[in-house]
Design an enzyme around this catalytic site. Structure first.
Site, mmCIF file in Angstrom:
data_model
loop_
_atom_site.group_PDB
_atom_site.id
_atom_site.type_symbol
_atom_site.label_atom_id
_atom_site.label_comp_id
_atom_site.label_asym_id
_atom_site.label_seq_id
_atom_site.Cartn_x
_atom_site.Cartn_y
_atom_site.Cartn_z
ATOM 1 N N HIS A 97 -1.312 5.572 1.095
ATOM 2 C CA HIS A 97 -1.922 6.015 -0.070
ATOM 3 C C HIS A 97 -3.099 6.267 -0.400
ATOM 4 C CE1 HIS A 97 1.911 3.891 -0.027
ATOM 5 N NE2 HIS A 97 2.520 4.621 -1.179
ATOM 6 N N GLU A 100 -5.565 2.832 -0.728
ATOM 7 C CA GLU A 100 -5.852 2.252 0.421
ATOM 8 C C GLU A 100 -7.622 2.628 0.943
ATOM 9 O OE1 GLU A 100 -2.898 2.299 3.451
ATOM 10 O OE2 GLU A 100 -1.532 3.049 2.025
#
Ligand code: HPA
Length: 276
Positions: A97, A100
């Site tokens: 994602h 992150e």
């Protein structure tokens, strides 16, 4: 060059290298469809039967180990057979994602790899918050369109890609034939990792959004840019912030996904052969 360096310096070459490894390891010269299984969706793949191949994604060029609970980081190959047809499905259990903080390249590496491994259709699944009160927890909703609130694109340079039919009308019609109870909605991409404030959800609803989540949009764009047809399915795992006054937590997201896994798995298994 280390594979993580290749991911950032030449992402398409990195995806091509990972695809070649998948072809060699699975013995499947060309997969047909990719499935990206998001939060809560992982157990839905049990409906696809026994995987013909499985490895940790991190063994393949450019992939990193997963950091989110409910995302196992495995890659599997399945053969789905129906009506005399065999469809080779490449399944990614989990995704990277934007929240992150590794940039957009790892976020879209799975779909780029899948397209380079032959996939003409990419199915993106996710967990989302329901902004539109007509959607209830546990309900799958087809993504009709999206609003990006992250201002991050996987593309750079003068790539003026048309997104008019990003979430394929053709595929949505087939899925709705399979399950006429399915509704559609507009998904808004929120970077996270915080959930939204009630005021932000109010803004999104005013903009015309029905669903909110932290994934899918960069992958849809990157896969479409390489010529893939896209299906996006969101599972409503909670009412978005402020809709009911309840607080949000990741455990309820995972639990709602597990509860809906059988229905989602049967839907995917039934519909995939009809897409070809
Ligand atoms: N907001 C953002 N992402 C989400 C949500 C939400 O309410 N639920 C599941 N993923």
């Amino acid at each position: 060059m280390k594979s993580s360096e290749l991911l950032y310096s030449d992402p398409l070459a990195c995806a091509t290298a990972a695809a070649a490894e998948i072809i060699k390891r699975t013995g499947v010269a060309s997969h047909d469809v990719a499935l990206i299984m998001g939060s809560g969706w992982v157990s839905a793949v049990d409906a696809l039967g026994t995987a013909l191949y499985e490895c940790n994604a991190a063994e393949l060029t450019g992939f990193q180990p997963p950091t989110v609970e409910g995302h196992s980081g495995k890659v599997r190959s399945y053969a789905i057979e129906a009506a005399g047809k065999r469809v080779n499905a490449l399944v990614f259990l989990g995704r990277t994602h934007l929240y992150e903080g590794k940039g957009v390249e790892p976020v879209v590496h799975s779909v780029r790899t899948a397209v380079k491994a032959g996939c003409k259709i990419v199915i993106l699944t996710n967990a989302c918050g329901g902004i539109n009160p007509k959607f209830s927890v546990g309900q799958p909703v087809l993504i009709r369109d999206h609003i990006s609130l992250t201002s991050v694109s996987p593309l750079s340079g003068a790539t003026f890609l048309d997104l008019t039919d990003l979430y394929s009308k053709r595929i949505r019609a087939i899925v709705k034939q399979q399950d006429p109870t399915l509704d559609e909605g507009v998904y808004v991409h929120w970077r996270g990792p915080t959930y939204e404030t009630p005021a932000e959800i109010h803004m999104m609803r005013t903009m015309g959004a029905d669903l909110v989540g932290m994934s899918t949009v960069p992958e849809a764009i990157a896969a479409h840019a390489l010529g893939a047809e896209i299906l996006g399915i969101s599972l409503v795992t909670n009412a978005a912030a402020g809709v009911t006054g309840e607080k949000l937590n990741h455990e309820e997201v995972i639990a709602a996904g597990k509860a809906a896994a059988d229905r989602m798995g049967a839907l995917l298994k039934g519909v995939i052969p009809k897409l070809f």
